[in-house]
Write a protein that holds these residues in place. Structure first.
Motif, short mmCIF file in Angstrom:
data_model
loop_
_atom_site.label_atom_id
_atom_site.label_comp_id
_atom_site.label_asym_id
_atom_site.label_seq_id
_atom_site.Cartn_x
_atom_site.Cartn_y
_atom_site.Cartn_z
N HIS A 1 0.84 -1.20 0.00
CA HIS A 1 0.00 0.00 0.00
C HIS A 1 0.88 1.26 0.00
CE1 HIS A 1 -3.65 -2.31 0.78
NE2 HIS A 1 -2.95 -3.01 1.64
N HIS B 1 -9.75 -5.92 -7.06
CA HIS B 1 -11.01 -6.09 -6.29
C HIS B 1 -11.96 -4.89 -6.50
CE1 HIS B 1 -9.12 -3.41 -3.36
NE2 HIS B 1 -8.17 -4.27 -3.14
N ASP C 1 -3.39 -11.26 -3.41
CA ASP C 1 -3.54 -10.16 -2.44
C ASP C 1 -2.99 -10.63 -1.10
OD1 ASP C 1 -4.14 -7.70 -1.39
OD2 ASP C 1 -6.27 -7.76 -1.87
N GLU D 1 0.20 -0.73 -4.57
CA GLU D 1 -1.26 -0.62 -4.52
C GLU D 1 -1.56 0.79 -4.04
OE1 GLU D 1 -3.39 -3.65 -2.37
OE2 GLU D 1 -5.32 -2.77 -2.88
N HIS E 1 -8.67 1.48 -4.47
CA HIS E 1 -7.32 0.93 -4.69
C HIS E 1 -7.05 0.64 -6.16
CE1 HIS E 1 -7.17 -0.77 -0.30
NE2 HIS E 1 -7.15 0.55 -0.36
N TRP F 1 -15.09 -4.59 -4.28
CA TRP F 1 -14.98 -4.66 -2.83
C TRP F 1 -15.25 -3.27 -2.29
CZ3 TRP F 1 -9.86 -4.68 0.31
CH2 TRP F 1 -10.15 -4.89 1.66
ZN LIG Z 1 -6.66 -3.33 -1.85
#
Ligand SMILES: [Zn+2]
Length: 220
Positions: free
Chosen positions: A32, A99, A160, A58, A65, A102
């Motif tokens: 991240h 994703h 992930d 990410e 994201h 999500w």
């Molecule tokens: Zn993510």
């Protein structure tokens, strides 16, 4: 995959060692909002050989994201999804809508964190993640597959992984064994996303990982 450079449990070195054991040819390290873990993993993999590391990030865009692959420089978080995709392309990287469905909300302050949703169809993404191995993502994956039926972008599977047990639980198949071949396959839409089941112990470790991190509540 994530490392200790962000919220993953494995160090970049453990990640590379375990990926080699799993028989993976190429892994993408995408912490991240930082490339530090990816750079360390890539250096280490160079010495160890037998595995290539794609340097990625990410990125926490304002709209969700976005994974940048084959990056040279860190992409800063907090921009719109469109500006983030542009920044990734600007330095020759590939942008992946990970994703996308999500939809999550932080219980703590700081606003929602989630996938980019329908922007996955509107922006120039190079690939859509249709398999994400996070436990409980079945519905989100189905929605991403549906979206991509109409879109026809390259499909990718991503573990992930935040723990070693997750590695290889979702994966991307492509012709060849190198990072370069992966890139070509994404650009030509020749990738196939797959997944395989967790062992029970892996699910328990993932539950333990979740308890140790900020809680996210999934809402569709
Ligand atoms: Zn993510």
């Amino acid at each position: 995959m994530h490392t200790t450079a962000s919220d993953g449990w494995p160090s970049p070195y453990e990640l590379v060692d375990h990926a080699r054991l799993c028989g993976l040819d190429v892994i993408a390290v995408t912490d991240h909002d930082t490339m530090e873990g990816a750079l360390r993993a890539a250096e280490y993999a160079d010495v160890k050989r037998g595995l290539e590391v794609v340097i990625g990030e990410e990125v926490s865009s304002r709209d969700g994201h976005i994974v940048g692959l084959f990056l040279e420089r860190r992409v800063r978080p907090g921009m719109s999804a469109a500006a983030t995709v542009h920044a990734i392309h600007d330095q020759g990287g590939l942008a992946v809508a990970v994703h996308p469905f999500w939809r999550t909300q932080r219980r703590v302050r700081g606003g929602p964190v989630h996938g980019v949703g329908w922007l996955a169809a509107e922006l120039e993404f190079d690939a859509i993640e249709v398999e994400n191995a996070t436990p409980g993502f079945y519905l989100f994956n189905q929605l991403a597959r549906r979206l991509n039926l109409g879109l026809g972008a390259a499909e990718v599977g991503g573990s992930d992984a935040h723990i070693l047990d997750a590695m290889g639980r979702a994966y991307t198949m492509f012709p060849g064994r190198t990072a370069k071949a992966l890139r070509t396959a994404i650009e030509k839409g020749r990738t196939i996303a797959g997944r395989r089941r967790y062992k029970a112990v892996g699910l328990m470790r993932y539950a333990a990982w979740g308890l140790n991190h900020e809680r996210y509540v999934a809402v569709v």
